[in-house]
Design a protein around this motif. Structure first.
Motif, PDB file in Angstrom:
ATOM      1  N   ASP A 107       2.226   1.551  -3.432  1.00 56.28           N
ATOM      2  CA  ASP A 107       1.134   1.822  -4.377  1.00 56.28           C
ATOM      3  C   ASP A 107       0.719   3.295  -4.352  1.00 56.28           C
ATOM      4  O   ASP A 107       0.303   3.860  -5.360  1.00 56.28           O
ATOM      5  N   PHE A 149     -13.097  -9.092  -3.530  1.00 51.28           N
ATOM      6  CA  PHE A 149     -12.569  -7.967  -2.765  1.00 51.28           C
ATOM      7  C   PHE A 149     -12.264  -6.780  -3.688  1.00 51.28           C
ATOM      8  O   PHE A 149     -12.562  -5.633  -3.385  1.00 51.28           O
ATOM      9  N   GLN A 150     -11.678  -7.110  -4.829  1.00 52.75           N
ATOM     10  CA  GLN A 150     -11.331  -6.056  -5.785  1.00 52.75           C
ATOM     11  C   GLN A 150     -12.591  -5.416  -6.375  1.00 52.75           C
ATOM     12  O   GLN A 150     -12.666  -4.195  -6.538  1.00 52.75           O
ATOM     13  N   LEU A 191       0.834  -1.210   0.000  1.00 52.62           N
ATOM     14  CA  LEU A 191       0.000   0.000   0.000  1.00 52.62           C
ATOM     15  C   LEU A 191       0.872   1.266   0.000  1.00 52.62           C
ATOM     16  O   LEU A 191       0.576   2.235  -0.702  1.00 52.62           O
TER      17      LEU A 191
HETATM   18  C1  GRG Z   1       3.226  -1.743  -5.018  1.00 52.44           C
HETATM   19  C2  GRG Z   1       4.094  -4.094  -5.315  1.00 52.44           C
HETATM   20  C3  GRG Z   1       2.976  -3.185  -5.159  1.00 52.44           C
HETATM   21  C4  GRG Z   1       1.758  -3.712  -5.174  1.00 52.44           C
HETATM   22  C5  GRG Z   1       0.555  -2.962  -4.921  1.00 52.44           C
HETATM   23  C6  GRG Z   1      -2.227  -4.298  -3.337  1.00 52.44           C
HETATM   24  C7  GRG Z   1      -1.756  -3.383  -4.372  1.00 52.44           C
HETATM   25  C8  GRG Z   1      -0.619  -3.838  -5.190  1.00 52.44           C
HETATM   26  C9  GRG Z   1      -2.268  -2.175  -4.551  1.00 52.44           C
HETATM   27  C10 GRG Z   1      -3.373  -1.654  -3.767  1.00 52.44           C
HETATM   28  C11 GRG Z   1      -4.432  -1.242  -4.686  1.00 52.44           C
HETATM   29  C12 GRG Z   1      -5.729  -1.634  -4.149  1.00 52.44           C
HETATM   30  C13 GRG Z   1      -6.432  -0.602  -3.359  1.00 52.44           C
HETATM   31  C14 GRG Z   1      -6.232  -2.848  -4.388  1.00 52.44           C
HETATM   32  C15 GRG Z   1      -7.559  -3.254  -3.912  1.00 52.44           C
HETATM   33  C16 GRG Z   1      -7.562  -4.340  -2.952  1.00 52.44           C
HETATM   34  C17 GRG Z   1      -6.828  -3.946  -1.749  1.00 52.44           C
HETATM   35  C18 GRG Z   1      -5.517  -4.584  -1.588  1.00 52.44           C
HETATM   36  C19 GRG Z   1      -7.368  -3.096  -0.868  1.00 52.44           C
HETATM   37  C20 GRG Z   1      -6.756  -2.700   0.394  1.00 52.44           C
HETATM   38  O1  GRG Z   1      -6.792  -3.768   1.292  1.00 52.44           O
HETATM   39  P1  GRG Z   1      -7.564  -3.680   2.673  1.00 52.44           P
HETATM   40  O2  GRG Z   1      -8.960  -3.224   2.430  1.00 52.44           O
HETATM   41  O3  GRG Z   1      -6.741  -2.495   3.352  1.00 52.44           O
HETATM   42  O4  GRG Z   1      -7.381  -4.962   3.397  1.00 52.44           O
HETATM   43  P2  GRG Z   1      -6.535  -2.129   4.889  1.00 52.44           P
HETATM   44  O5  GRG Z   1      -6.231  -0.661   4.850  1.00 52.44           O
HETATM   45  O6  GRG Z   1      -7.762  -2.456   5.675  1.00 52.44           O
HETATM   46  O7  GRG Z   1      -5.345  -2.920   5.341  1.00 52.44           O
END
Ligand code: GRG
Length: 278
Positions: free
Chosen positions: A75, A201-202, A72
């Motif tokens: 990202d 989830f996505q 995160l």
């Molecule tokens: C930078 C190598 C690299 C990878 C990034 C996971 C990701 C890849 C990017 C995040 C983009 C994103 C928002 C994807 C949606 C699914 C997701 C991972 C949401 C966030 O996860 P939660 O809801 O977050 O578990 P919290 O904040 O609760 O830990």
């Protein structure tokens, strides 16, 4: 979720051992910023579904959360999604600076493997590396970046991106628990549960990016549109997205019934995730 206290305590124990520096402050800032702890909780629950005490494996639970937090932080960087807020607070590079945020992410990834190595279980470490690495989550992120500004991708390509970007790290908790339980015959079923959960989830994330508000999702709404991202919502519309989430969870429950574990607690938590609004 039931295991969050144990997870928080272990993460704080880890932080106590990190040398004082601005990078440590940034690690602590992001790691303790109020994440839902979904991945480590799923791991503990899956272990308990086999009758295995999660307390013996908190190093692995926390390694999952640390890899997630690193992803995160990176990202949100300007070179990637360029988000100013995360979990309702300034993103790491906004609170500190880019160099510190990059190093905080690097530390979390590296230290996650240090913690995982305490398990002395090469199979577990291999799965963690595969799920997070260049053929896993990073591959998904690479595909995602490559597809920015391209409006010709189809549902199959979108599913591929999300399979890797979100599904791999959500599959890891289940796979790791299955390996610890030495139930390798069911590894494929757990993997499938993780991928379907990742996809659901996505899709939820895409829905919330449109229908949520800052308080709920902890970051600016509409960031997918700002980044010219093709999402499930702009491809098939909110209603079909919502139905797809329901279908995916039903499929997850069907798979779960094929595995000989006590899945009641897992089902309860999956229901919470199915109905999540943040
Ligand atoms: C930078 C190598 C690299 C990878 C990034 C996971 C990701 C890849 C990017 C995040 C983009 C994103 C928002 C994807 C949606 C699914 C997701 C991972 C949401 C966030 O996860 P939660 O809801 O977050 O578990 P919290 O904040 O609760 O830990």
């Amino acid at each position: 979720m039931n295991y969050t206290n144990d997870i928080e305590n272990y993460l704080n124990k880890y932080l106590d051992k990190v040398n004082d520096s601005k990078v440590k402050e940034a690690i602590a800032y992001s790691l303790l910023a109020g994440g839902k702890r979904i991945r480590p909780n799923l791991f503990c629950i899956a272990l308990n579904s086999y009758g295995i005490d999660h307390k013996e494996y908190l190093n692995l639970a926390c390694s999952l959360e640390m890899i997630h937090t690193y992803s995160l932080i990176h990202d949100d960087l300007p070179a990637m999604d360029d988000d100013d807020y995360r979990r309702g607070k300034k993103s790491c590079h906004k609170q500190f600076d880019e160099a510190t945020a990059i190093l905080a992410g690097d530390s979390l990834l590296t230290d996650a493997f240090y913690l995982a190595s305490k398990s002395n279980n090469a199979h577990i470490i291999k799965v963690l590396a595969q799920c997070a690495g260049s053929n896993g989550m990073i591959y998904g992120q690479a595909l995602d970046i490559a597809n920015e500004n391209i409006d010709t991708i189809d549902l199959i390509e979108l599913e591929k991106i999300n399979f890797y970007k979100t599904g791999c790290l959500l599959s890891a908790p289940f796979e790791m628990a299955c390996i610890i339980a030495n139930d390798l015959n069911n590894l494929y079923l757990w993997q499938n549960i993780g991928y379907k959960l990742g996809l659901a989830f996505q899709i939820q994330d895409d829905i919330l990016d449109v229908t949520g508000n800052f308080e709920q999702i902890g970051k600016k709404v509409g960031s997918d549109q700002d980044n010219n991202k093709i999402t499930y919502v702009n491809m098939i519309g909110i209603q079909r997205c919502q139905s797809l989430v329901q279908v995916l969870f039903s499929e997850i429950y069907e798979i779960l019934e094929q595995i000989n574990v006590n899945y009641e607690e897992l089902k309860q938590v999956l229901e919470q995730i199915k109905n999540r609004t943040k």
